[in-house]
Scaffold this active site. Sequence first.
Site, PDB file in Angstrom:
ATOM      1  N   TRP A  18       0.814  -1.194   0.000  1.00 39.05           N
ATOM      2  CA  TRP A  18       0.000   0.000   0.000  1.00 39.05           C
ATOM      3  C   TRP A  18       0.856   1.256   0.000  1.00 39.05           C
ATOM      4  O   TRP A  18       1.976   1.240   0.505  1.00 39.05           O
ATOM      5  CB  TRP A  18      -0.919   0.000   1.198  1.00 39.05           C
ATOM      6  CG  TRP A  18      -1.845  -1.174   1.267  1.00 39.05           C
ATOM      7  CD1 TRP A  18      -2.624  -1.700   0.268  1.00 39.05           C
ATOM      8  CD2 TRP A  18      -2.112  -1.987   2.417  1.00 39.05           C
ATOM      9  NE1 TRP A  18      -3.373  -2.764   0.695  1.00 39.05           N
ATOM     10  CE2 TRP A  18      -3.080  -2.963   2.022  1.00 39.05           C
ATOM     11  CE3 TRP A  18      -1.648  -1.985   3.734  1.00 39.05           C
ATOM     12  CZ2 TRP A  18      -3.578  -3.914   2.908  1.00 39.05           C
ATOM     13  CZ3 TRP A  18      -2.125  -2.925   4.600  1.00 39.05           C
ATOM     14  CH2 TRP A  18      -3.096  -3.883   4.190  1.00 39.05           C
ATOM     15  N   ILE A  71       2.415   2.712   3.365  1.00 46.63           N
ATOM     16  CA  ILE A  71       3.372   1.902   4.124  1.00 46.63           C
ATOM     17  C   ILE A  71       4.448   1.337   3.204  1.00 46.63           C
ATOM     18  O   ILE A  71       5.614   1.728   3.275  1.00 46.63           O
ATOM     19  CB  ILE A  71       2.649   0.756   4.873  1.00 46.63           C
ATOM     20  CG1 ILE A  71       1.649   1.328   5.878  1.00 46.63           C
ATOM     21  CG2 ILE A  71       3.653  -0.156   5.583  1.00 46.63           C
ATOM     22  CD1 ILE A  71       0.747   0.285   6.521  1.00 46.63           C
ATOM     23  N   CYS A  72       4.060   0.417   2.339  1.00 46.03           N
ATOM     24  CA  CYS A  72       5.028  -0.319   1.528  1.00 46.03           C
ATOM     25  C   CYS A  72       5.680   0.542   0.456  1.00 46.03           C
ATOM     26  O   CYS A  72       6.733   0.178  -0.079  1.00 46.03           O
ATOM     27  CB  CYS A  72       4.364  -1.534   0.901  1.00 46.03           C
ATOM     28  SG  CYS A  72       3.673  -2.656   2.135  1.00 46.03           S
ATOM     29  N   LEU A  73       5.080   1.688   0.131  1.00 45.37           N
ATOM     30  CA  LEU A  73       5.707   2.631  -0.788  1.00 45.37           C
ATOM     31  C   LEU A  73       6.412   3.753  -0.034  1.00 45.37           C
ATOM     32  O   LEU A  73       7.578   4.043  -0.284  1.00 45.37           O
ATOM     33  CB  LEU A  73       4.661   3.218  -1.746  1.00 45.37           C
ATOM     34  CG  LEU A  73       5.187   4.191  -2.803  1.00 45.37           C
ATOM     35  CD1 LEU A  73       6.210   3.519  -3.718  1.00 45.37           C
ATOM     36  CD2 LEU A  73       4.042   4.759  -3.633  1.00 45.37           C
ATOM     37  N   PRO A  84      10.074   2.807   1.942  1.00 45.23           N
ATOM     38  CA  PRO A  84      11.318   2.729   1.171  1.00 45.23           C
ATOM     39  C   PRO A  84      11.642   4.011   0.406  1.00 45.23           C
ATOM     40  O   PRO A  84      12.816   4.334   0.204  1.00 45.23           O
ATOM     41  CB  PRO A  84      11.080   1.554   0.215  1.00 45.23           C
ATOM     42  CG  PRO A  84       9.607   1.424   0.119  1.00 45.23           C
ATOM     43  CD  PRO A  84       9.087   1.818   1.461  1.00 45.23           C
TER      44      PRO A  84
END
Length: 226
Positions: free
Chosen positions: A118, A121-123, A126
């Site tokens: 998502w 968070i996951c984008l 990083p």
Amino acid sequence: MNPANPKTGLGAMLTPDNCVLILIDHQPFQFAGLRSHDTQTIINNVVGLAKSAKVYKVPTLLTTVVEERGGLLLKELQDVFPDQKPINRTFINTWEDKRVVDWVKKTGRKKIVMAALWTEICLAFPVIHALGEGYEVYFVTDASGGVSIEAHEVAIQRMVQAGGIPLTWTVFAAELQRDWAREATAADYATKVLIPHMGNVGTSFMWEQQLLNTPKESKAKEGVGV
């Protein structure tokens, strides 16, 4: 590139030789929580993004998070790079996985393009982390999605404030092509990216190509201007 502002000037543009693409966690569990976009839109866009990278030979890394529970990578995406086994992580923040960082370092490139599920968070994690280590990070907003519209939009604001550069998937391909006179990639750009993944634009492009390939005699008979 303008040294006073590295985000402006021709040197700030993406090219097939100066960037890498990282696609993060386009898996069933992540899609199940997607609420900022409809699922089919993200599938279309991320597959179009991946095909764009393949046309221009941009190094591309696929990665998943705990796939034994969250599911394997989207099949349509895996099919673009059938010989690549995604890096399966436990880290929520992809940039904390040494294998990912080492892969980027090995390419020698400093511009990183990312898309993920998502967004918040996951984008975002990083993107912010890699920016802090001196990379120029671009993120593809319409090949990513969050658990709500608010989550997606706030994440975009957070990444922009950190120095990330937003773009959409069609911009990525157009920026790499840059000039229709680059015939080595123009045909694949049209047939593998525009026509199957750009909806009305692809339909119109296909119609134009059919007109170009129709002999003048046939056009005259059909009443088409020549």
